[in-house]
Scaffold this motif. Sequence first.
Motif, mmCIF file in Angstrom:
data_model
loop_
_atom_site.group_PDB
_atom_site.id
_atom_site.type_symbol
_atom_site.label_atom_id
_atom_site.label_comp_id
_atom_site.label_asym_id
_atom_site.label_seq_id
_atom_site.Cartn_x
_atom_site.Cartn_y
_atom_site.Cartn_z
ATOM 1 N N ARG A 140 0.205 -1.426 -0.002
ATOM 2 C CA ARG A 140 0.157 0.086 -0.128
ATOM 3 C C ARG A 140 1.027 0.879 0.330
ATOM 4 O O ARG A 140 0.750 2.606 -0.711
ATOM 5 C CB ARG A 140 -1.243 0.414 1.161
ATOM 6 C CG ARG A 140 -1.871 1.171 1.220
ATOM 7 C CD ARG A 140 -3.006 0.758 2.625
ATOM 8 N NE ARG A 140 -4.038 2.062 2.347
ATOM 9 C CZ ARG A 140 -3.864 3.718 2.985
ATOM 10 N NH1 ARG A 140 -2.384 3.553 3.060
ATOM 11 N NH2 ARG A 140 -4.901 4.358 3.007
ATOM 12 N N SER A 143 2.580 1.829 -3.081
ATOM 13 C CA SER A 143 1.745 2.490 -4.316
ATOM 14 C C SER A 143 1.459 3.440 -4.306
ATOM 15 O O SER A 143 1.587 4.514 -5.370
ATOM 16 C CB SER A 143 0.401 1.503 -3.983
ATOM 17 O OG SER A 143 -0.304 1.728 -5.338
ATOM 18 N N LEU A 150 -3.431 4.129 -4.981
ATOM 19 C CA LEU A 150 -3.957 2.746 -4.675
ATOM 20 C C LEU A 150 -4.356 1.643 -5.692
ATOM 21 O O LEU A 150 -4.369 0.493 -5.185
ATOM 22 C CB LEU A 150 -4.736 2.959 -3.304
ATOM 23 C CG LEU A 150 -4.373 3.273 -2.595
ATOM 24 C CD1 LEU A 150 -5.514 3.557 -0.850
ATOM 25 C CD2 LEU A 150 -3.394 3.182 -1.584
ATOM 26 N N ARG A 151 -3.579 1.821 -6.788
ATOM 27 C CA ARG A 151 -4.413 1.371 -7.897
ATOM 28 C C ARG A 151 -3.191 -0.169 -8.162
ATOM 29 O O ARG A 151 -3.773 -0.985 -8.254
ATOM 30 C CB ARG A 151 -3.766 1.823 -9.268
ATOM 31 C CG ARG A 151 -5.571 3.205 -9.569
ATOM 32 C CD ARG A 151 -5.186 3.405 -10.888
ATOM 33 N NE ARG A 151 -3.800 4.524 -10.682
ATOM 34 C CZ ARG A 151 -3.155 5.242 -12.344
ATOM 35 N NH1 ARG A 151 -3.679 5.272 -13.040
ATOM 36 N NH2 ARG A 151 -1.754 6.073 -12.083
ATOM 37 N N ALA A 152 -1.862 0.523 -7.993
ATOM 38 C CA ALA A 152 -1.393 -0.884 -7.640
ATOM 39 C C ALA A 152 -1.727 -2.071 -6.411
ATOM 40 O O ALA A 152 -1.910 -2.755 -6.866
ATOM 41 C CB ALA A 152 0.013 -0.343 -8.130
ATOM 42 N N PHE A 153 -1.738 -1.104 -5.456
ATOM 43 C CA PHE A 153 -1.768 -2.631 -4.097
ATOM 44 C C PHE A 153 -3.760 -3.090 -4.630
ATOM 45 O O PHE A 153 -3.631 -4.057 -3.921
ATOM 46 C CB PHE A 153 -2.610 -1.470 -3.059
ATOM 47 C CG PHE A 153 -2.808 -1.427 -1.919
ATOM 48 C CD1 PHE A 153 -2.087 -2.760 -0.921
ATOM 49 C CD2 PHE A 153 -4.241 -1.420 -1.205
ATOM 50 C CE1 PHE A 153 -2.898 -3.213 -0.271
ATOM 51 C CE2 PHE A 153 -4.977 -2.356 -0.457
ATOM 52 C CZ PHE A 153 -4.265 -3.031 0.529
#
Length: 211
Positions: A140, A143, A150-153
């Motif tokens: 989190r 990201s 938070l797209r990657a998370f």
Amino acid sequence: VAAVPDLGPGVHLIDLCCGEGLLAGALLERFPHATVHGFDGSPTMLAAARAALARFGERFQTREIDLFADPWRRILPQPLGAVVSSLAVHHLDGAGKQRLFRDLAVALAPGGALVIADLIAPAGPEGVAIAASTWDEAVRKRSLDLAGDLRAFEQFRAMNWNLYSDPTPDPVDKPSPLLAQLRWLEQAGLTAIDVYWQQAGHAIFGGKKGA
């Protein structure tokens, strides 16, 4: 790389399952007189590593291997100052890890090191819960640091990438307890067994071959 000893000019280092070559690059930078060998099972990743590290010329060499097979372990560059591996050995089961540690310990030059960064199996439910929550929190934060959102998370969670909280973990992941792996390193004949870092179910650990 700080756990890798400097055995002087002419030494060879292996990045086992090197991927795109990030760790190999760090070794090439830290040890300017060493030759680094990137071993991996993916021709695509080996090509990416060669492209990324082309500036090092003949000091970076690649080899396609099957981590699960033994033949490649019988012919390794010498003198072998270190074998390092990041996020790969956990694909072997316990017996496979023990064989790998023994084979690499035999191949190391005196004073050489085996250093592994990998997922580990917590010893109990408390450890699993801590690993799950701290890995989520680390991803989190990463990201937010990289993209500001938070797209990657969210993708990490959607893909059930956190094996400590995934209700149906991928069968290719076979992490072993850290204590067991330290004992296997010792049984392989290595000394100065140590844990250099540990967080969120990940650890960096290794040992050295006696002089």
